[in-house]
Structure formats: structure tokens, C-alpha cells
Design a protein around this motif. Structure first.
Motif, PDB file in Angstrom:
ATOM      1  N   TYR A   1      27.502 -12.854  24.720  1.00  0.00           N
ATOM      2  CA  TYR A   1      28.279 -11.617  24.128  1.00  0.00           C
ATOM      3  C   TYR A   1      28.991 -11.904  22.623  1.00  0.00           C
ATOM      4  CZ  TYR A   1      30.230  -7.043  23.277  1.00  0.00           C
ATOM      5  OH  TYR A   1      30.574  -5.944  22.656  1.00  0.00           O
ATOM      6  N   LYS A   2      28.087 -11.835  21.667  1.00  0.00           N
ATOM      7  CA  LYS A   2      28.638 -11.978  20.332  1.00  0.00           C
ATOM      8  C   LYS A   2      29.177 -13.494  20.162  1.00  0.00           C
ATOM      9  CE  LYS A   2      29.942  -7.107  19.562  1.00  0.00           C
ATOM     10  NZ  LYS A   2      30.801  -5.986  19.165  1.00  0.00           N
ATOM     11  N   GLY A   3      28.468 -14.397  20.736  1.00  0.00           N
ATOM     12  CA  GLY A   3      28.975 -15.782  20.516  1.00  0.00           C
ATOM     13  C   GLY A   3      29.502 -16.232  21.656  1.00  0.00           C
ATOM     14  N   THR A   4      30.120 -15.465  22.324  1.00  0.00           N
ATOM     15  CA  THR A   4      30.914 -15.915  23.482  1.00  0.00           C
ATOM     16  C   THR A   4      29.853 -16.369  24.598  1.00  0.00           C
ATOM     17  OG1 THR A   4      33.019 -15.231  23.041  1.00  0.00           O
ATOM     18  CG2 THR A   4      32.515 -15.598  25.286  1.00  0.00           C
ATOM     19  N   VAL A   5      29.934 -17.406  25.460  1.00  0.00           N
ATOM     20  CA  VAL A   5      29.065 -17.693  26.435  1.00  0.00           C
ATOM     21  C   VAL A   5      29.838 -18.134  27.614  1.00  0.00           C
ATOM     22  CG1 VAL A   5      26.877 -19.106  27.061  1.00  0.00           C
ATOM     23  CG2 VAL A   5      27.268 -18.537  24.674  1.00  0.00           C
ATOM     24  N   ILE A   6      29.421 -17.583  28.668  1.00  0.00           N
ATOM     25  CA  ILE A   6      30.096 -17.920  30.051  1.00  0.00           C
ATOM     26  C   ILE A   6      28.947 -18.426  30.872  1.00  0.00           C
ATOM     27  CG2 ILE A   6      31.483 -17.135  31.992  1.00  0.00           C
ATOM     28  CD1 ILE A   6      32.491 -15.185  29.640  1.00  0.00           C
ATOM     29  N   HIS A   7      29.171 -19.573  31.710  1.00  0.00           N
ATOM     30  CA  HIS A   7      28.523 -20.033  33.010  1.00  0.00           C
ATOM     31  C   HIS A   7      28.991 -19.536  34.202  1.00  0.00           C
ATOM     32  CE1 HIS A   7      25.678 -23.004  30.726  1.00  0.00           C
ATOM     33  NE2 HIS A   7      25.462 -21.939  29.962  1.00  0.00           N
ATOM     34  N   SER A   8      28.559 -19.102  35.236  1.00  0.00           N
ATOM     35  CA  SER A   8      29.083 -18.777  36.406  1.00  0.00           C
ATOM     36  C   SER A   8      27.999 -19.310  37.387  1.00  0.00           C
ATOM     37  CB  SER A   8      29.290 -17.232  36.663  1.00  0.00           C
ATOM     38  OG  SER A   8      30.061 -16.633  35.592  1.00  0.00           O
ATOM     39  N   GLN A   9      28.491 -19.841  38.611  1.00  0.00           N
ATOM     40  CA  GLN A   9      28.018 -20.384  39.630  1.00  0.00           C
ATOM     41  C   GLN A   9      28.788 -20.007  40.899  1.00  0.00           C
ATOM     42  OE1 GLN A   9      25.347 -24.258  40.113  1.00  0.00           O
ATOM     43  NE2 GLN A   9      27.572 -24.860  40.077  1.00  0.00           N
ATOM     44  N   ASN A  10      27.678 -19.491  41.711  1.00  0.00           N
ATOM     45  CA  ASN A  10      28.368 -19.100  43.132  1.00  0.00           C
ATOM     46  C   ASN A  10      29.496 -18.205  43.113  1.00  0.00           C
ATOM     47  OD1 ASN A  10      25.971 -20.091  44.376  1.00  0.00           O
ATOM     48  ND2 ASN A  10      26.872 -22.279  44.358  1.00  0.00           N
TER      49      ASN A  10
ATOM     50  N   GLU B   1      31.865 -17.963  40.670  1.00  0.00           N
ATOM     51  CA  GLU B   1      32.974 -18.476  39.719  1.00  0.00           C
ATOM     52  C   GLU B   1      32.620 -18.771  38.331  1.00  0.00           C
ATOM     53  OE1 GLU B   1      36.185 -21.118  41.664  1.00  0.00           O
ATOM     54  OE2 GLU B   1      34.222 -21.579  43.196  1.00  0.00           O
ATOM     55  N   ASN B   2      33.455 -18.545  37.726  1.00  0.00           N
ATOM     56  CA  ASN B   2      33.304 -18.780  35.899  1.00  0.00           C
ATOM     57  C   ASN B   2      33.474 -20.359  35.935  1.00  0.00           C
ATOM     58  OD1 ASN B   2      32.381 -16.273  35.486  1.00  0.00           O
ATOM     59  ND2 ASN B   2      34.556 -15.827  34.503  1.00  0.00           N
ATOM     60  N   VAL B   3      32.507 -21.189  35.310  1.00  0.00           N
ATOM     61  CA  VAL B   3      32.709 -22.558  35.465  1.00  0.00           C
ATOM     62  C   VAL B   3      32.728 -23.296  34.067  1.00  0.00           C
ATOM     63  CG1 VAL B   3      31.764 -23.000  37.755  1.00  0.00           C
ATOM     64  CG2 VAL B   3      30.051 -23.051  35.596  1.00  0.00           C
ATOM     65  N   LEU B   4      32.379 -22.432  33.143  1.00  0.00           N
ATOM     66  CA  LEU B   4      32.831 -22.788  31.599  1.00  0.00           C
ATOM     67  C   LEU B   4      32.466 -21.530  30.589  1.00  0.00           C
ATOM     68  CD1 LEU B   4      29.646 -23.107  29.974  1.00  0.00           C
ATOM     69  CD2 LEU B   4      29.343 -25.018  31.515  1.00  0.00           C
ATOM     70  N   GLU B   5      32.955 -21.869  29.635  1.00  0.00           N
ATOM     71  CA  GLU B   5      32.987 -20.825  28.613  1.00  0.00           C
ATOM     72  C   GLU B   5      32.883 -21.968  26.892  1.00  0.00           C
ATOM     73  OE1 GLU B   5      36.064 -17.693  26.049  1.00  0.00           O
ATOM     74  OE2 GLU B   5      36.304 -17.756  28.248  1.00  0.00           O
ATOM     75  N   TYR B   6      32.160 -21.277  26.249  1.00  0.00           N
ATOM     76  CA  TYR B   6      32.124 -21.765  24.954  1.00  0.00           C
ATOM     77  C   TYR B   6      31.823 -20.673  23.818  1.00  0.00           C
ATOM     78  CZ  TYR B   6      26.926 -22.318  25.146  1.00  0.00           C
ATOM     79  OH  TYR B   6      25.691 -21.976  25.311  1.00  0.00           O
ATOM     80  N   HIS B   7      31.899 -21.036  22.722  1.00  0.00           N
ATOM     81  CA  HIS B   7      31.635 -20.202  21.670  1.00  0.00           C
ATOM     82  C   HIS B   7      30.731 -20.470  20.514  1.00  0.00           C
ATOM     83  CE1 HIS B   7      35.110 -17.731  23.335  1.00  0.00           C
ATOM     84  NE2 HIS B   7      35.586 -18.852  23.453  1.00  0.00           N
ATOM     85  N   LEU B   8      29.618 -19.822  20.383  1.00  0.00           N
ATOM     86  CA  LEU B   8      28.579 -20.211  19.230  1.00  0.00           C
ATOM     87  C   LEU B   8      28.968 -20.055  17.829  1.00  0.00           C
ATOM     88  CD1 LEU B   8      25.453 -18.781  21.255  1.00  0.00           C
ATOM     89  CD2 LEU B   8      26.001 -21.360  20.938  1.00  0.00           C
ATOM     90  N   TRP B   9      28.532 -20.705  17.111  1.00  0.00           N
ATOM     91  CA  TRP B   9      28.473 -20.312  15.682  1.00  0.00           C
ATOM     92  C   TRP B   9      29.877 -20.435  14.896  1.00  0.00           C
ATOM     93  CZ3 TRP B   9      26.802 -15.396  18.012  1.00  0.00           C
ATOM     94  CH2 TRP B   9      25.456 -15.296  18.411  1.00  0.00           C
ATOM     95  N   THR B  10      30.579 -21.278  15.495  1.00  0.00           N
ATOM     96  CA  THR B  10      32.144 -21.409  15.146  1.00  0.00           C
ATOM     97  C   THR B  10      32.338 -22.843  14.814  1.00  0.00           C
ATOM     98  OG1 THR B  10      32.760 -22.288  17.324  1.00  0.00           O
ATOM     99  CG2 THR B  10      33.016 -20.025  16.857  1.00  0.00           C
ATOM    100  N   PRO B  11      33.362 -23.359  14.031  1.00  0.00           N
ATOM    101  CA  PRO B  11      33.428 -24.871  13.934  1.00  0.00           C
ATOM    102  C   PRO B  11      33.512 -25.797  14.975  1.00  0.00           C
ATOM    103  CG  PRO B  11      34.916 -23.468  12.208  1.00  0.00           C
ATOM    104  CD  PRO B  11      34.228 -22.355  13.258  1.00  0.00           C
ATOM    105  N   LYS B  12      34.097 -25.204  15.915  1.00  0.00           N
ATOM    106  CA  LYS B  12      34.249 -26.154  17.308  1.00  0.00           C
ATOM    107  C   LYS B  12      32.847 -26.410  17.692  1.00  0.00           C
ATOM    108  CE  LYS B  12      36.174 -26.563  21.663  1.00  0.00           C
ATOM    109  NZ  LYS B  12      37.333 -25.876  22.690  1.00  0.00           N
ATOM    110  N   TRP B  13      31.876 -25.177  17.611  1.00  0.00           N
ATOM    111  CA  TRP B  13      30.446 -25.441  17.991  1.00  0.00           C
ATOM    112  C   TRP B  13      29.697 -26.409  17.281  1.00  0.00           C
ATOM    113  CZ3 TRP B  13      27.081 -25.050  21.866  1.00  0.00           C
ATOM    114  CH2 TRP B  13      25.820 -25.257  21.490  1.00  0.00           C
TER     115      TRP B  13
END
Length: 299
Positions: free
Chosen positions: A222-231, A233-245
Motif C-alpha cells: 500500500y503506497k510503498g509500505t509492504v507487510i509480510h504475514s505468515q500464519n 502474524e505480521n513477520v516483517l515490514e519495509y518501505h519501497l522507493w525510500t532512501p532506506k530501500w
């Protein structure tokens, strides 16, 4: 895990026209299921110079697909591969079939080296902001992955279209038998284990079920925010198109001075100009099953 091969459009699963089928075999190898290999050195050099383009191919019309009570579009009907095709292909590779209501990759046992009739499977509609939900089951020692925001990037070689591997344009939600596949021990801090952003961010907590059991995966973009969930539970989050990315890419195998400079360019602006792309399922040579695949488009 991601593949390091390049292959030619026309590696379709169905018999190709030059061999009596309904497609067009544009490579110089024998048919059916041409899976020609090219010398990757010059192709990689051309791609690094920006001499690649995004293929303009027909997309699946999702307007006629069923929508469930929760507003999710059901993109796999549980009966056949209608609406799906191979990456860079006109039809689904023969290595994929439907088994007891699930999409099943029949493993070749060759790992990264896709066999004739193999290839990654994609749902060819470009999604932008979405929630993807599905269940997966991996075989003992198995490896696969779920790609998203993928593009079909091509170079031209001797009048033929050569597709860069799907993983050079897309993030990968890792699918792995953590207990029996060596890749679980590689990478950094478990970032090649199940549900991880492959080779970049580990999934924590690591809550994958053992091989042979169904796991539930969810990917939110969603607007560059990405969340992976498994079973559940949210297990990670990151942000596309940013300096950190950008820094994450530079610190990874996708760094601009590494072996895959085209991947750096493609992933830096993941999803291309419109920040949208395909969903894909990886052929890594091991049996894997996917079912209950649905997507909710977000405003």
C-alpha cells in the motif's frame, strides 16, 4: 531462492506452432517447450546499460472473476490454470498443474536449473495497492517463492526477445522447508527462511509449519509500505522507493556494482512507472502447492 538463468520467450508449456502447437517458437532449440539458454554475459552488460524494456503483453481481465464476501478477487478457480501463464510465455508451463484444488509444481529435482516444460507461473494482471492471501505447502527440502510487483523486462538478441529473470524486477516472499533446505542456513540472520523478503529482511517470528503442512501467507502492498504475514502474524515490514530501500539494495546481492546491475535499476523503482506489477509463483525445481489465492485491491 532466485535463479540466475536467462530464457527466451516461447518457452511455453503448450506445444508450439513450429512443433505443431498454437504458439510461436522463437528460439533455435528443439521443440516442444523450447527453453533456450543464452550467454548471459552480453545480455547482462546490455541490461546494465539500460538496454532493456518492459514487455507490453495482454493482461488477464479481472472484471469477470468472482469476488468473495470479504471483497477479495478470486484469481485461482481451484480447477484449472485459466487466466495464468508462464513468465515470458503464452501459456502455463507443463510443470504446473492443478492437484486437489491447488496449483502444483511437479518438481524436476534440478533446483535452479529449470527443465524443459518448466518456468515461473504468473497471474498476468498488474496490481498496485493490494492484499494478496493464499495458502502454500512445501515438499521436504523444498524451495519456492511468491513474487509481487513483477515486470517482464526484455532485451533484444539477434532479433529475439530475451527475458531477464523475474526475480530481477520483483520482491520475493520466500517459501522454504526451513528444517531441510540448506538455504535456511545461508544469508544473514535467517533472511532466506520462509516468509522473509528473500536475502534482505528475515521474517520474525519465524512461525512456518513443517513441510507437508499448509501455511497461510499474506502480502500487503500500500503506497510503498509492504507487510509480510505468515500464519496470522505480521513477520516483517519495509518501505519501497525510500532512501532506506535504496540502501537495502546497495547492501544486498542486487547492488549496482554486483552481478545483477539491471536488478538494481528495476528494483529501485519497483513496479515501474505506475508502481504496479504481476504476482508470480516460482519454479525452483521442488514440489510446492498453492491454493485459495485471492487479491483485494486497495484504494
Amino acid at each position: 531462492m532466485m535463479k540466475k538463468t536467462l530464457f527466451i520467450i516461447g518457452a511455453a508449456a503448450a506445444l508450439l506452432s513450429s512443433c505443431g502447437g498454437n504458439g510461436s517458437c522463437k528460439c533455435k532449440c528443439s521443440c516442444p517447450g523450447c527453453t533456450c539458454q543464452k550467454d548471459s554475459t552480453e545480455i547482462a552488460a546490455k541490461a546494465a546499460r539500460g538496454e532493456y524494456r518492459i514487455a507490453d503483453r495482454a493482461q488477464t481481465d479481472i472484471s469477470a472473476l468472482p469476488v468473495d464476501d470479504e471483497g477479495y478477487i478470486v484469481i485461482f478457480n481451484g480447477e484449472n490454470l485459466d487466466g495464468w501463464r508462464g513468465y515470458g510465455m503464452d501459456a502455463a508451463p507443463t510443470s504446473w498443474n492443478v492437484d486437489d484444488g491447488a496449483i502444483h509444481l511437479v518438481g524436476s529435482g534440478t533446483g535452479e536449473a529449470q527443465m524443459e516444460g518448466g518456468g515461473d507461473l504468473i497471474f498476468p494482471h498488474k496490481f498496485k495497492n493490494f492484499e494478496l492471501e493464499l495458502e502454500y505447502k512445501i515438499s521436504k527440502g523444498g524451495n519456492s517463492g511468491i513474487f509481487y510487483l513483477a515486470q517482464e523486462a526484455v532485451t533484444d538478441e539477434d532479433g529475439e526477445e530475451v527475458y531477464l529473470p523475474i526475480w530481477q524486477s520483483a520482491s520475493e516472499y520466500q517459501v522454504l522447508d526451513n528444517d531441510n533446505h540448506e538455504d535456511a542456513k545461508l544469508g544473514i540472520d535467517g533472511n532466506r527462511q520462509s516468509a522473509s523478503l528473500y536475502d534482505m529482511i528475515p521474517a520474525k517470528p519465524q512461525n512456518a509449519k513443517p513441510f507437508g503442512e499448509w501455511n497461510k501467507a499474506k502480502i500487503t502492498v500500500y503506497k510503498g509500505t509492504v507487510i509480510h504475514s505468515q500464519n496470522g502474524e505480521n513477520v516483517l515490514e519495509y518501505h519501497l522507493w525510500t532512501p532506506k530501500w535504496k540502501q537495502m539494495l546497495k547492501d544486498s546481492k542486487f547492488n549496482p556494482d554486483g552481478d545483477f546491475p539491471a536488478a538494481y535499476k528495476l528494483m529501485l523503482n519497483m513496479g515501474g512507472e505506475n508502481h504496479e506489477g504481476y504476482i508470480g509463483l516460482q519454479d525452483h525445481g521442488d514440489d510446492v502447492w498453492y491454493r485459495n489465492i485471492r487479491v483485494k485491491e486497495l484504494e
